[in-house]
Scaffold this active site. Sequence first.
Site, PDB file in Angstrom:
ATOM      1  N   LYS A   1       0.822  -1.222   0.000  1.00 22.57           N
ATOM      2  CA  LYS A   1       0.000   0.000   0.000  1.00 22.57           C
ATOM      3  C   LYS A   1       0.851   1.264   0.000  1.00 22.57           C
ATOM      4  O   LYS A   1       0.582   2.198  -0.740  1.00 22.57           O
ATOM      5  CB  LYS A   1      -0.914   0.051   1.238  1.00 22.57           C
ATOM      6  CG  LYS A   1      -2.096  -0.861   1.201  1.00 22.57           C
ATOM      7  CD  LYS A   1      -3.038  -0.585   2.355  1.00 22.57           C
ATOM      8  CE  LYS A   1      -2.387  -0.580   3.714  1.00 22.57           C
ATOM      9  NZ  LYS A   1      -1.835  -1.855   4.165  1.00 22.57           N
TER      10      LYS A   1
ATOM     11  N   ARG B   1      -1.430  -9.971  12.738  1.00 22.25           N
ATOM     12  CA  ARG B   1      -1.753  -8.691  12.088  1.00 22.25           C
ATOM     13  C   ARG B   1      -2.602  -8.909  10.843  1.00 22.25           C
ATOM     14  O   ARG B   1      -3.523  -8.141  10.564  1.00 22.25           O
ATOM     15  CB  ARG B   1      -0.471  -7.934  11.716  1.00 22.25           C
ATOM     16  CG  ARG B   1       0.231  -7.353  12.933  1.00 22.25           C
ATOM     17  CD  ARG B   1       1.583  -6.757  12.590  1.00 22.25           C
ATOM     18  NE  ARG B   1       1.461  -5.708  11.600  1.00 22.25           N
ATOM     19  CZ  ARG B   1       2.418  -5.408  10.723  1.00 22.25           C
ATOM     20  NH1 ARG B   1       3.537  -6.084  10.694  1.00 22.25           N
ATOM     21  NH2 ARG B   1       2.250  -4.423   9.864  1.00 22.25           N
TER      22      ARG B   1
ATOM     23  N   ARG C   1      11.077  -7.622   5.428  1.00 23.33           N
ATOM     24  CA  ARG C   1      11.098  -6.204   5.812  1.00 23.33           C
ATOM     25  C   ARG C   1      11.594  -6.060   7.249  1.00 23.33           C
ATOM     26  O   ARG C   1      12.336  -5.138   7.572  1.00 23.33           O
ATOM     27  CB  ARG C   1       9.693  -5.608   5.646  1.00 23.33           C
ATOM     28  CG  ARG C   1       9.627  -4.123   5.912  1.00 23.33           C
ATOM     29  CD  ARG C   1       8.295  -3.542   5.500  1.00 23.33           C
ATOM     30  NE  ARG C   1       7.284  -3.730   6.528  1.00 23.33           N
ATOM     31  CZ  ARG C   1       6.020  -3.343   6.413  1.00 23.33           C
ATOM     32  NH1 ARG C   1       5.597  -2.763   5.292  1.00 23.33           N
ATOM     33  NH2 ARG C   1       5.157  -3.534   7.386  1.00 23.33           N
TER      34      ARG C   1
ATOM     35  N   ARG D   1     -11.476   2.210   8.849  1.00 26.19           N
ATOM     36  CA  ARG D   1     -11.123   0.842   9.263  1.00 26.19           C
ATOM     37  C   ARG D   1     -12.321   0.060   9.778  1.00 26.19           C
ATOM     38  O   ARG D   1     -12.203  -1.125  10.038  1.00 26.19           O
ATOM     39  CB  ARG D   1     -10.043   0.881  10.344  1.00 26.19           C
ATOM     40  CG  ARG D   1      -8.732   1.362   9.797  1.00 26.19           C
ATOM     41  CD  ARG D   1      -7.638   1.284  10.806  1.00 26.19           C
ATOM     42  NE  ARG D   1      -6.432   1.873  10.238  1.00 26.19           N
ATOM     43  CZ  ARG D   1      -5.214   1.535  10.565  1.00 26.19           C
ATOM     44  NH1 ARG D   1      -5.017   0.611  11.468  1.00 26.19           N
ATOM     45  NH2 ARG D   1      -4.187   2.107  10.008  1.00 26.19           N
TER      46      ARG D   1
ATOM     47  N   ARG E   1      11.455  -2.894  12.469  1.00 27.47           N
ATOM     48  CA  ARG E   1      10.092  -2.842  13.016  1.00 27.47           C
ATOM     49  C   ARG E   1       9.806  -4.122  13.786  1.00 27.47           C
ATOM     50  O   ARG E   1       9.876  -5.218  13.233  1.00 27.47           O
ATOM     51  CB  ARG E   1       9.067  -2.684  11.881  1.00 27.47           C
ATOM     52  CG  ARG E   1       9.028  -1.286  11.296  1.00 27.47           C
ATOM     53  CD  ARG E   1       8.006  -1.164  10.204  1.00 27.47           C
ATOM     54  NE  ARG E   1       6.665  -1.566  10.624  1.00 27.47           N
ATOM     55  CZ  ARG E   1       5.571  -1.296   9.946  1.00 27.47           C
ATOM     56  NH1 ARG E   1       5.646  -0.621   8.828  1.00 27.47           N
ATOM     57  NH2 ARG E   1       4.393  -1.696  10.374  1.00 27.47           N
TER      58      ARG E   1
END
Length: 196
Positions: free
Chosen positions: A14, A146, A128, A89, A134
């Site tokens: 995204k 998630r 990633r 959301r 992260r």
Amino acid sequence: MVNLILFGPPGSGKGTQSANIIQKYGLIHLSTGDLLRSEIGDKTPLGLEAKKFMDQGQLVPDEVVIGMISSKLEANPEARGFIFDGFPRTTAQAEALDKLLTLKKTAISVVLSLEVPEDALIKRLLNRGLTSGRSDDASEEIVKARIVEYHNKTAPVADHYAKFGKFKKVKGDGTEEEVFELLSKELDELVGERVQ
């Protein structure tokens, strides 16, 4: 005016595709996270209200976020359109956004959902995590949780826009260029002339 919601689970691309869309079509990126930080930083009445909730570890109420979105729309009357990031959301947020846009004499034009198989998402996010630092990308269990959370929360929002014929799935597991080409096919007709 073209108002786009770009959907997709964590790791679907995204962020990358939003940047491509903004560059090609001249839409304004409307990230609720950025809006919150900006309003708090500028100490606006909405920002101060949001900060009170955040300082208590609570979610910022929808009406405060809608107020910030309204301010952003008013601040950009000449915009070709907006790309919504991180909002809505929930179905309640989608309905509130629809009401706000109706008041502004516009509407959501399309919701494009990047569809990527779960095994590819997990691989992307773990890769990633190796470079981004992260913590939410570091463990397969967290990544899977998630993805499940995303599907549970956003499926009703997808259903909401599908009722109006505004929800479209886009194959999101190709190269960045291939996925952008598919998104462009959906957007060229809506946006008309390109910026470039």
